[in-house]
Design a protein around this motif. Structure first.
Motif, PDB file in Angstrom:
ATOM      1  N   UNK A  40       4.921  -3.424  -3.194  1.00  0.00           N
ATOM      2  CA  UNK A  40       6.285  -2.922  -3.294  1.00  0.00           C
ATOM      3  C   UNK A  40       7.025  -3.124  -1.996  1.00  0.00           C
ATOM      4  N   UNK A  41       8.345  -3.164  -2.105  1.00  0.00           N
ATOM      5  CA  UNK A  41       9.184  -3.109  -0.916  1.00  0.00           C
ATOM      6  C   UNK A  41      10.436  -2.363  -1.321  1.00  0.00           C
ATOM      7  N   UNK A  42      11.257  -2.064  -0.349  1.00  0.00           N
ATOM      8  CA  UNK A  42      12.527  -1.441  -0.677  1.00  0.00           C
ATOM      9  C   UNK A  42      13.605  -2.497  -0.508  1.00  0.00           C
ATOM     10  N   UNK A  92      -4.160  12.646   2.616  1.00  0.00           N
ATOM     11  CA  UNK A  92      -4.725  11.903   1.492  1.00  0.00           C
ATOM     12  C   UNK A  92      -3.868  10.712   1.076  1.00  0.00           C
ATOM     13  N   UNK A  93      -2.560  10.828   1.218  1.00  0.00           N
ATOM     14  CA  UNK A  93      -1.708   9.710   0.810  1.00  0.00           C
ATOM     15  C   UNK A  93      -2.063   8.475   1.622  1.00  0.00           C
ATOM     16  N   UNK A  94      -2.187   8.671   2.931  1.00  0.00           N
ATOM     17  CA  UNK A  94      -2.497   7.541   3.799  1.00  0.00           C
ATOM     18  C   UNK A  94      -3.903   7.028   3.526  1.00  0.00           C
ATOM     19  N   UNK A  95      -4.810   7.940   3.177  1.00  0.00           N
ATOM     20  CA  UNK A  95      -6.186   7.543   2.915  1.00  0.00           C
ATOM     21  C   UNK A  95      -6.298   6.646   1.691  1.00  0.00           C
ATOM     22  N   UNK A  96      -5.576   7.002   0.605  1.00  0.00           N
ATOM     23  CA  UNK A  96      -5.834   6.347  -0.676  1.00  0.00           C
ATOM     24  C   UNK A  96      -4.735   5.400  -1.160  1.00  0.00           C
ATOM     25  N   UNK A  97      -3.501   5.556  -0.643  1.00  0.00           N
ATOM     26  CA  UNK A  97      -2.390   4.783  -1.205  1.00  0.00           C
ATOM     27  C   UNK A  97      -1.789   3.827  -0.190  1.00  0.00           C
ATOM     28  N   UNK A  98      -1.347   2.690  -0.698  1.00  0.00           N
ATOM     29  CA  UNK A  98      -0.682   1.705   0.148  1.00  0.00           C
ATOM     30  C   UNK A  98       0.612   1.300  -0.540  1.00  0.00           C
ATOM     31  N   UNK A  99       1.738   1.758   0.024  1.00  0.00           N
ATOM     32  CA  UNK A  99       3.029   1.472  -0.590  1.00  0.00           C
ATOM     33  C   UNK A  99       3.364  -0.008  -0.505  1.00  0.00           C
ATOM     34  N   UNK A 133      12.144  -5.281  -6.296  1.00  0.00           N
ATOM     35  CA  UNK A 133      11.460  -4.501  -5.270  1.00  0.00           C
ATOM     36  C   UNK A 133       9.953  -4.413  -5.499  1.00  0.00           C
ATOM     37  N   UNK A 134       9.426  -5.183  -6.438  1.00  0.00           N
ATOM     38  CA  UNK A 134       7.968  -5.166  -6.644  1.00  0.00           C
ATOM     39  C   UNK A 134       7.479  -6.525  -7.124  1.00  0.00           C
ATOM     40  N   UNK A 135       6.225  -6.785  -6.892  1.00  0.00           N
ATOM     41  CA  UNK A 135       5.582  -7.992  -7.379  1.00  0.00           C
ATOM     42  C   UNK A 135       4.085  -7.727  -7.486  1.00  0.00           C
ATOM     43  N   UNK A 136       3.566  -7.629  -8.695  1.00  0.00           N
ATOM     44  CA  UNK A 136       2.165  -7.271  -8.908  1.00  0.00           C
ATOM     45  C   UNK A 136       1.367  -8.501  -9.316  1.00  0.00           C
ATOM     46  N   UNK A 137       0.055  -8.505  -9.014  1.00  0.00           N
ATOM     47  CA  UNK A 137      -0.779  -9.621  -9.469  1.00  0.00           C
ATOM     48  C   UNK A 137      -0.923  -9.604 -10.993  1.00  0.00           C
ATOM     49  N   UNK A 138      -1.208 -10.745 -11.614  1.00  0.00           N
ATOM     50  CA  UNK A 138      -1.277 -10.800 -13.086  1.00  0.00           C
ATOM     51  C   UNK A 138      -2.465 -10.019 -13.662  1.00  0.00           C
ATOM     52  N   UNK A 139      -3.536  -9.823 -12.855  1.00  0.00           N
ATOM     53  CA  UNK A 139      -4.636  -8.958 -13.292  1.00  0.00           C
ATOM     54  C   UNK A 139      -4.527  -7.653 -12.514  1.00  0.00           C
ATOM     55  N   UNK A 140      -4.271  -6.569 -13.216  1.00  0.00           N
ATOM     56  CA  UNK A 140      -3.957  -5.317 -12.543  1.00  0.00           C
ATOM     57  C   UNK A 140      -4.409  -4.141 -13.403  1.00  0.00           C
ATOM     58  N   UNK A 141      -4.986  -3.120 -12.756  1.00  0.00           N
ATOM     59  CA  UNK A 141      -5.248  -1.860 -13.450  1.00  0.00           C
ATOM     60  C   UNK A 141      -4.233  -0.834 -12.963  1.00  0.00           C
ATOM     61  N   UNK A 142      -3.591  -0.152 -13.895  1.00  0.00           N
ATOM     62  CA  UNK A 142      -2.611   0.872 -13.548  1.00  0.00           C
ATOM     63  C   UNK A 142      -3.203   2.224 -13.944  1.00  0.00           C
ATOM     64  N   UNK A 143      -3.359   3.118 -12.982  1.00  0.00           N
ATOM     65  CA  UNK A 143      -3.954   4.423 -13.277  1.00  0.00           C
ATOM     66  C   UNK A 143      -2.847   5.472 -13.197  1.00  0.00           C
ATOM     67  N   UNK A 144      -2.446   5.970 -14.357  1.00  0.00           N
ATOM     68  CA  UNK A 144      -1.309   6.895 -14.410  1.00  0.00           C
ATOM     69  C   UNK A 144      -1.869   8.312 -14.512  1.00  0.00           C
ATOM     70  N   UNK A 145      -2.026   8.944 -13.372  1.00  0.00           N
ATOM     71  CA  UNK A 145      -2.715  10.236 -13.330  1.00  0.00           C
ATOM     72  C   UNK A 145      -1.983  11.297 -14.126  1.00  0.00           C
ATOM     73  N   UNK A 146      -0.644  11.322 -14.039  1.00  0.00           N
ATOM     74  CA  UNK A 146       0.076  12.407 -14.714  1.00  0.00           C
ATOM     75  C   UNK A 146      -0.043  12.300 -16.229  1.00  0.00           C
ATOM     76  N   UNK A 194      13.231   0.180  -6.378  1.00  0.00           N
ATOM     77  CA  UNK A 194      13.553   0.994  -5.208  1.00  0.00           C
ATOM     78  C   UNK A 194      14.551   0.215  -4.366  1.00  0.00           C
ATOM     79  N   UNK A 195      15.603   0.907  -3.986  1.00  0.00           N
ATOM     80  CA  UNK A 195      16.530   0.180  -3.109  1.00  0.00           C
ATOM     81  C   UNK A 195      17.131   1.122  -2.080  1.00  0.00           C
ATOM     82  N   UNK A 196      17.457   0.533  -0.959  1.00  0.00           N
ATOM     83  CA  UNK A 196      18.101   1.283   0.116  1.00  0.00           C
ATOM     84  C   UNK A 196      19.575   0.949   0.061  1.00  0.00           C
ATOM     85  N   UNK A 197      20.371   1.995  -0.150  1.00  0.00           N
ATOM     86  CA  UNK A 197      21.801   1.774  -0.256  1.00  0.00           C
ATOM     87  C   UNK A 197      22.426   1.737   1.130  1.00  0.00           C
ATOM     88  N   UNK A 198      22.981   0.608   1.450  1.00  0.00           N
ATOM     89  CA  UNK A 198      23.607   0.472   2.764  1.00  0.00           C
ATOM     90  C   UNK A 198      24.787   1.421   2.891  1.00  0.00           C
TER      91      UNK A 198
END
Lengths: 613, 266
Positions: free
Chosen positions: A569-571, A558-565, A483-496, A452-456
């Motif tokens: 991640x950062x932009x 719900x986004x605010x309840x369950x997700x933390x961008x 734009x991201x850095x995840x911990x080495x132990x991670x569960x990824x839940x791909x709902x779609x 993810x990037x913000x184009x100046x």
């Protein structure tokens, strides 16, 4: 008696007799659990055997030196008696005061699976016979799977040989507990469960004095209580042929569902040409003609515009057409001598159409013992069940099986023989595969690696897709990006993709269907890499519920309840986003939303408009 | 949809599938009630036409009234009729005296096989029903016969969802069975409902009638007072006597019909 005479005699006896309800039921079960005995008993106890049949079986028993068995009534073939197993489907009838029954005896012996399928495919109700002492065995499980695939929704369970289990309630309850869980997992509605001794005729016609603890119905009472499955489906008339025997050009076929009146606008698929039904034809000619044809009738019609019609096209009403597809997803079963092989050519027959096809993927092959999917496969053996992606040589009119039975099921012909069959569960091509995780037939897209990037320059956030790498178990995952850095132990839940990925120490440890995933306490993200705000099993269930029920499920945000961008991640800031080679603009996509966007490929069987609300 | 209408719709569907999928097609017309219903259903399927020949395998021992009736109906309906006999066997004196099964094999099974080859039929429509006897109960709607006309009953292909056996090597043929799901009483109720003319050997004369028709020396009458279609229906509603009780070939041994049918008998 002519039509008119009958109309003048509304109480004509034929009307009553011809209108008697008939229900077809299949009886399946593991070899030696007593199917044929149950059926022999039903026939005997309801007085449905022709005079002399019992004497004749006694005579044959004497000739062949075998003891008398009710099962022999069904085993009309010499070889069967010698081997003591039922080779082929037999169809026998009995009647109760309520209605007539057609019983299909489905053989339990493994090698005769194809006969069991032939028998079960027409059934309106199904019973599984299980030995009270032995419980479900391999064939019991396999038959239950097949029943589920063949679209038989409800399965009754006959717990047989109760006499050998001491008529113990505990034995009955144990089988009941085991089977109800198993059948429920297959998506089958289980019940009723009835304890019987077919050999002794207990609980068939009359309640058994040896099982006073059982308060349920006898088998006959339970049968009479079954309601015939009824479905309201729109018009589907697959064209069988076009006849020009005389001046008329008659489009002939069977009305598989719905209703058609002379004068109706109709649509012919594939192709989507519209015309009008002018007349409905019949013989012998009737005064005033026939104005209407309805489900089940073999009919014929003339149309206003004489297009070139061919066998295999499907007539519908314009507002409710079938799908037109050259690729679809299906649940398939195989019963051929040679295994079903990926990428081999087969001929598909669906309703009256027929077309060359290839199976391009076989996945979620089911292990009959555990019901666990066993992953992708290059082959499917006889008696096995899996999901498959099927590519057709040309577009065909078809439906999801859940919407239309007849245009939603098909058989596969290998050489000269029908060797498999299946039901359509999804229409369209599989989604194009970019980066993702794959193992055991499960694929999960790796959108968490998007940059993810913000184009100046443009003042907008842009997303660049990761390299289209596929990460298998053991592969290292690039968990750190601009734009991201995840911990080495991670569960990824791909709902779609209805999948989950466990990453341990930076490497893929497991890729599994969402249904098989359990919360493990390690940090978790959704498919796009947004952290899931979950710190307990209960919270995980709450989140799963919110996600699977649909977007807002009553939550204000719900986004605010369950997700933390911001957790991982950062932009990133960028000058012109275009990277080396200048491919940037093409990679720019929309901003991430609360949930992964709807599927583009249309491979989701469950996709319903306004789903979950 | 009532039961008879459902049976009718399914039989019409099967006849149309046969015409759309098989090459040269013929209908075995034995003059009896079942194949006469079949004739009626063919007219329904093809809107008043019968676009294939009707075949009678004539043993020369048939009940004489059957032959008179056959020729009259064929003339009245303008049927294309093929009558075929095993002339060689007849010339060498074949008859029931040589043994019932031997006679059936020579004058029916072999004659049928010879006829199939002579005319090059790829599909033969036959009016057998599952409820007639044990081996027929196991039949398929589209049942393949090998080059030697044999029926490989222990190894039949699956038949599901109205998808029939329409792929087979050249030189083989398919027996098409549109009446497989019908019962004897369905046949009579349908004859009653549709007003289909049938040969009067089925009606009681002097307290007896034929319930099943075949060759004169091997087919007996049953005791019956039923002299109209309606009375036959009433009679069948109240009987537990088997339909083929008057047919001698079934009684030769426990597996007589199965043995005959394995070799290509209808």
């Amino acid at each position: 008696m002519t039509e008119n005479e009958r109309a003048a005699d509304p109480e004509g006896r034929e009307g009553a007799a011809g209108g008697r309800e008939k229900l077809s039921l299949v009886v399946t079960g593991h070899v030696d659990h007593g199917k044929s005995t149950v059926i022999g008993r039903l026939l005997y106890d309801t007085g449905s055997l022709p005079r002399g049949a019992i004497d004749r079986v006694r005579e044959i028993s004497r000739e062949t030196g075998q003891p008398f068995e009710f099962a022999f009534l069904l085993d009309a073939f010499e070889e069967e008696r010698k081997q003591g197993i039922t080779i082929d489907t037999t169809r026998l009838q009995f009647r109760t005061p309520r209605r007539d029954y057609l019983i299909i005896d489905a053989p339990g012996h493994k090698e005769f699976l194809k006969n069991m399928i032939s028998g079960a495919s027409d059934a309106e109700a199904a019973f599984l016979v299980v030995d009270a002492a032995r419980g479900a065995e391999e064939q019991s499980r396999r038959h239950a799977q097949m029943l589920s695939l063949l679209g038989v929704g409800r399965v009754g369970v006959l717990v047989n040989k109760m006499d050998l289990a001491g008529y113990a309630e505990a034995a009955f309850e144990a089988v009941k507990a085991e089977l109800s869980a198993y059948l429920w997992n297959l998506g089958l509605d289980a019940g009723p469960f009835l304890p019987l001794s077919a050999l002794r005729g207990e609980n068939i016609l009359a309640p058994s004095p040896n099982m006073p603890w059982f308060r349920g119905p006898t088998l006959i009472a339970a049968l009479d209580a079954l309601e015939k499955p009824s479905r309201e489906e729109g018009l589907r008339l697959p064209i069988q042929d076009v006849y020009k025997f005389d001046a008329r050009r008659i489009v002939a076929g069977r009305m598989e569902s719905g209703r058609l009146r002379a004068g109706d606008e109709i649509l012919i698929s594939p192709g989507g040409r519209r015309t009008r039904c002018v007349t409905i034809e019949s013989w012998p000619p009737r005064e005033g003609g026939v104005r209407e044809a309805s489900a089940g009738e073999s009919t014929g019609l003339t149309v206003a515009d004489e297009f070139f019609n061919r066998r295999g096209e499907v007539i519908s009403l314009p507002g409710d057409p079938p799908e037109t597809a050259s690729s679809f997803k299906a649940s398939v079963f195989w019963m051929g001598k040679n295994p079903l092989a990926r990428d081999r050519r087969y001929r598909l027959k669906l309703a009256t159409d027929s077309c060359e096809c290839r199976v391009t993927a076989i996945f979620n092959r089911i292990d009959s013992e555990t019901l666990a999917p066993t992953g992708t496969a290059d082959e499917l053996g006889p008696g096995e069940v899996a999901e498959a992606q099927i590519e057709l040589a040309r577009p065909v009119a078809l439906d999801l099986f859940a919407r239309h039975r007849v245009t939603g099921r098909f058989v596969l012909v290998d050489g000269y023989d029908v060797a498999g069959g299946g039901i359509v569960t999804g229409v369209g091509a599989p989604p194009a595969r970019g980066a993702g995780f794959a193992a055991g037939g499960v694929f999960a897209r790796a959108a968490l690696l998007e940059e993810y990037s913000y184009s100046l320059e443009d003042g907008a956030v842009a997303i660049r897709e990761p390299d289209p790498a596929v990460y298998a178990v053991g592969d290292e995952v690039p968990l750190a990006g601009r734009s991201f850095g995840y911990p080495p132990d991670l569960d990824v839940v791909v709902f779609r993709d209805r999948a989950a990925v466990r990453i341990r120490q930076g490497r893929v440890a497991e890729v599994l269907p969402l249904s098989a995933y359990a919360w493990s306490g390690v940090p978790s993200v959704n498919g796009r890499g947004f952290a899931l705000r979950v710190s307990s099993e209960a919270e995980w269930r709450g989140l799963l519920d919110a996600f699977t029920r649909g977007a807002s499920g009553g939550e204000p945000d719900p986004a605010a309840r369950w997700l933390d961008f911001n957790a991982y991640r950062r932009i990133a800031l960028a000058g012109p986003l275009a990277g080396p080679g200048g491919e940037g603009a093409a990679d720019v996509q929309g901003a991430p939303g609360w949930e992964d966007p709807p599927e583009g490929g249309g491979l989701q069987p469950g996709a319903r408009p306004g789903g979950g609300r | 949809m009532d039961h008879l209408s459902a049976l009718e719709a399914q039989s019409v569907y099967i006849l149309r599938e046969a015409r759309s999928n098989l090459g040269k097609l013929g209908l075995l017309w034995s003059i009896g009630k079942d194949s006469t219903v079949l004739l009626w259903l063919a007219k329904k399927a093809f809107f008043g036409h019968s676009p294939f020949p009707f075949i009678h395998v004539d043993t020369s021992y048939k009940i004489p009234e059957m032959i008179t009736y056959r020729d009259r109906v064929a003339r009245e309906l303008g049927l294309e009729l093929i009558v075929h006999r095993n002339e060689a066997a007849l010339a060498s004196g074949m008859g029931p005296g040589a043994g019932r099964l031997e006679c059936c094999k020579a004058l029916k099974t072999d004659a049928l096989a010879d006829m199939t080859r002579t005319y090059g039929f790829e599909g033969l429509i036959v009016g057998v029903r599952r409820d007639e006897e044990g081996s027929r109960s196991k039949e398929r709607v589209f049942s393949e016969r090998g080059e030697d006309d044999r029926w490989d009953y222990a190894n039949q292909p699956p038949e599901l969802w109205g998808q029939f056996k329409t792929d087979f090597p050249r030189g083989r043929h398919i027996r098409v069975h549109p009446l497989l799901e019908w019962n004897e009483i369905d046949i009579w109720r349908y004859i009653e409902r549709e007003g289909i003319p049938v040969i009067d050997l089925y009606f009681s004369r002097g307290g007896e009638r034929y319930r099943s028709l075949g060759c004169a020396p091997c087919t007996g009458r049953v005791k019956s007072e039923a002299s109209t279609v309606a009375e036959i229906v009433r009679e069948l509603e109240n009987t537990t006597e088997s339909e083929r009780a008057g047919r001698a070939q079934d009684r030769e041994d426990a597996y007589a019909m199965q043995k005959l049918r394995k070799d290509g008998y209808m």
